[in-house]
Design a protein around this motif. Structure first.
Motif, PDB file in Angstrom:
ATOM      1  N   PHE A  21       2.346  10.579  46.886  1.00 24.90           N
ATOM      2  CA  PHE A  21       2.486   9.944  47.225  1.00 24.90           C
ATOM      3  C   PHE A  21       2.595   8.810  46.256  1.00 24.90           C
ATOM      4  CE2 PHE A  21       0.332   5.312  49.295  1.00 24.90           C
ATOM      5  CZ  PHE A  21       1.702   5.724  50.194  1.00 24.90           C
ATOM      6  N   SER A  22       1.186   8.911  45.408  1.00 25.69           N
ATOM      7  CA  SER A  22       0.673   7.927  44.873  1.00 25.69           C
ATOM      8  C   SER A  22       1.474   8.140  43.436  1.00 25.69           C
ATOM      9  CB  SER A  22      -0.711   8.602  44.164  1.00 25.69           C
ATOM     10  OG  SER A  22      -1.808   8.304  44.530  1.00 25.69           O
ATOM     11  N   MET A  23       2.085   9.151  42.825  1.00 25.44           N
ATOM     12  CA  MET A  23       3.206   9.348  42.109  1.00 25.44           C
ATOM     13  C   MET A  23       4.209   8.769  42.884  1.00 25.44           C
ATOM     14  SD  MET A  23       2.011  13.190  40.693  1.00 25.44           S
ATOM     15  CE  MET A  23       3.803  13.215  39.399  1.00 25.44           C
ATOM     16  N   HIS A  24       4.519   9.075  43.744  1.00 26.64           N
ATOM     17  CA  HIS A  24       6.595   8.411  44.468  1.00 26.64           C
ATOM     18  C   HIS A  24       6.093   6.880  43.951  1.00 26.64           C
ATOM     19  CE1 HIS A  24       9.284   7.381  47.217  1.00 26.64           C
ATOM     20  NE2 HIS A  24       9.944   8.300  46.382  1.00 26.64           N
ATOM     21  N   LEU A  25       5.028   6.301  44.893  1.00 29.65           N
ATOM     22  CA  LEU A  25       5.303   5.114  44.811  1.00 29.65           C
ATOM     23  C   LEU A  25       4.520   3.700  43.514  1.00 29.65           C
ATOM     24  CD1 LEU A  25       2.078   3.824  47.279  1.00 29.65           C
ATOM     25  CD2 LEU A  25       5.261   2.868  47.652  1.00 29.65           C
ATOM     26  N   GLU A  75      10.565  19.607  45.392  1.00 29.00           N
ATOM     27  CA  GLU A  75      12.259  18.662  45.264  1.00 29.00           C
ATOM     28  C   GLU A  75      12.313  17.523  44.558  1.00 29.00           C
ATOM     29  OE1 GLU A  75      13.154  20.069  48.549  1.00 29.00           O
ATOM     30  OE2 GLU A  75      12.321  21.778  48.086  1.00 29.00           O
ATOM     31  N   MET A  76      11.485  16.988  44.289  1.00 26.05           N
ATOM     32  CA  MET A  76      11.714  15.964  43.478  1.00 26.05           C
ATOM     33  C   MET A  76      12.305  16.411  42.084  1.00 26.05           C
ATOM     34  SD  MET A  76      11.811  13.280  45.021  1.00 26.05           S
ATOM     35  CE  MET A  76      12.305  11.733  43.475  1.00 26.05           C
ATOM     36  N   THR A  77      12.264  17.181  41.368  1.00 25.58           N
ATOM     37  CA  THR A  77      11.841  17.210  40.436  1.00 25.58           C
ATOM     38  C   THR A  77      13.392  18.101  39.134  1.00 25.58           C
ATOM     39  OG1 THR A  77      12.110  20.086  40.862  1.00 25.58           O
ATOM     40  CG2 THR A  77      10.160  19.169  39.602  1.00 25.58           C
ATOM     41  N   ARG A  81      15.673  11.350  35.748  1.00 30.45           N
ATOM     42  CA  ARG A  81      14.213  10.399  35.301  1.00 30.45           C
ATOM     43  C   ARG A  81      12.841  10.353  35.905  1.00 30.45           C
ATOM     44  NH1 ARG A  81      16.929   6.198  39.138  1.00 30.45           N
ATOM     45  NH2 ARG A  81      14.796   4.258  38.167  1.00 30.45           N
ATOM     46  N   TRP A  82      12.669  11.366  36.890  1.00 24.39           N
ATOM     47  CA  TRP A  82      10.850  11.544  37.773  1.00 24.39           C
ATOM     48  C   TRP A  82      10.770  12.621  36.872  1.00 24.39           C
ATOM     49  CZ3 TRP A  82       8.187  10.627  42.408  1.00 24.39           C
ATOM     50  CH2 TRP A  82       7.469  11.855  42.092  1.00 24.39           C
ATOM     51  N   GLY A  83      11.164  13.522  35.955  1.00 23.62           N
ATOM     52  CA  GLY A  83      10.398  14.641  35.347  1.00 23.62           C
ATOM     53  C   GLY A  83      10.295  13.725  33.968  1.00 23.62           C
ATOM     54  N   GLY A  84      10.802  12.761  33.518  1.00 21.59           N
ATOM     55  CA  GLY A  84      10.887  12.000  32.337  1.00 21.59           C
ATOM     56  C   GLY A  84       9.821  10.142  32.756  1.00 21.59           C
ATOM     57  N   TYR A  85       9.722  10.760  33.644  1.00 20.21           N
ATOM     58  CA  TYR A  85       8.579   9.067  33.900  1.00 20.21           C
ATOM     59  C   TYR A  85       7.214   9.623  33.548  1.00 20.21           C
ATOM     60  CZ  TYR A  85       6.732   4.748  36.630  1.00 20.21           C
ATOM     61  OH  TYR A  85       6.077   3.745  36.329  1.00 20.21           O
ATOM     62  N   THR A  90       3.980  16.558  32.319  1.00 24.41           N
ATOM     63  CA  THR A  90       5.064  16.613  33.780  1.00 24.41           C
ATOM     64  C   THR A  90       4.861  16.726  34.435  1.00 24.41           C
ATOM     65  OG1 THR A  90       3.775  18.918  33.800  1.00 24.41           O
ATOM     66  CG2 THR A  90       6.056  18.720  31.897  1.00 24.41           C
ATOM     67  N   PRO A  91       5.631  15.707  36.013  1.00 29.09           N
ATOM     68  CA  PRO A  91       4.927  16.092  36.726  1.00 29.09           C
ATOM     69  C   PRO A  91       3.816  17.277  37.665  1.00 29.09           C
ATOM     70  CG  PRO A  91       7.361  15.405  37.048  1.00 29.09           C
ATOM     71  CD  PRO A  91       6.626  16.522  35.241  1.00 29.09           C
ATOM     72  N   TYR A  92       4.131  18.538  37.184  1.00 30.01           N
ATOM     73  CA  TYR A  92       2.980  19.549  37.335  1.00 30.01           C
ATOM     74  C   TYR A  92       1.658  19.045  36.798  1.00 30.01           C
ATOM     75  CZ  TYR A  92       7.470  21.735  39.596  1.00 30.01           C
ATOM     76  OH  TYR A  92       8.198  21.276  40.392  1.00 30.01           O
ATOM     77  N   GLN A  93       1.762  18.492  35.686  1.00 25.79           N
ATOM     78  CA  GLN A  93       0.704  18.836  35.199  1.00 25.79           C
ATOM     79  C   GLN A  93      -0.278  17.226  35.562  1.00 25.79           C
ATOM     80  OE1 GLN A  93       2.026  18.065  31.687  1.00 25.79           O
ATOM     81  NE2 GLN A  93       1.604  20.237  30.566  1.00 25.79           N
ATOM     82  N   LEU A  94       0.452  15.975  35.675  1.00 23.87           N
ATOM     83  CA  LEU A  94      -0.205  14.932  36.533  1.00 23.87           C
ATOM     84  C   LEU A  94      -0.476  15.007  37.758  1.00 23.87           C
ATOM     85  CD1 LEU A  94      -1.075  11.911  35.352  1.00 23.87           C
ATOM     86  CD2 LEU A  94       1.573  11.463  37.483  1.00 23.87           C
ATOM     87  N   LEU A  95      -0.260  16.149  38.167  1.00 27.16           N
ATOM     88  CA  LEU A  95      -0.508  15.908  39.708  1.00 27.16           C
ATOM     89  C   LEU A  95      -2.031  17.408  39.968  1.00 27.16           C
ATOM     90  CD1 LEU A  95      -0.468  17.046  42.665  1.00 27.16           C
ATOM     91  CD2 LEU A  95       0.581  19.447  42.521  1.00 27.16           C
TER      92      LEU A  95
END
Length: 121
Positions: A21-25, A75-77, A81-85, A90-95
């Motif tokens: 939720f935080s990453m999506h916002l 599901e967003m990968t 744009r999501w992957g490079g943002y 990476t989004p997984y590392q940020l998670l």
């Protein structure tokens, strides 16, 4: 019996995908308010979970929250744009990073709950 029911409620509340939720916002609105929301809510859950229940519900809840966030992030990968943002991560590392960092305010909330319990005895 009361502690078990409260523990189950705490686990259910933790099942919200806080990191996703935080990453999506952050991605959609360029807003860091999701991270603030996550810190406040999980700290409150940790405080009340320790105050009225056992710590195992907090551990299970955090693990479930990370698993559910991982599912939604996967599901967003497909979105380029999501992957490079979140570069250089990476989004997984940020998670993983945000989930780990989110444990710090929860730890302080646990210590505060312990002090509160000792003061009321």
């Amino acid at each position: 019996m009361r502690k078990i029911v409260i523990g189950i409620i705490i686990i259910c509340l933790y099942c919200f995908p806080f990191v996703y939720f935080s990453m999506h916002l952050d991605f959609a609105n360029r807003s860091m308010l999701g991270y603030l929301f996550m810190i406040i809510v999980t700290s409150l859950l940790a405080f009340f979970g320790k105050l009225f229940s056992k710590s195992i519900s907090l551990i299970i809840g955090n693990i479930l929250s990370v698993i559910i966030s991982f599912y939604f992030i996967s599901e967003m990968t497909g979105n380029e744009r999501w992957g490079g943002y979140f570069k250089p991560l990476t989004p997984y590392q940020l998670l993983i990073l945000v989930s780990f960092l989110n444990l710090i305010p929860q730890f302080f909330a646990l210590m505060l709950a312990n002090r509160y319990k000792k003061g009321n005895k």
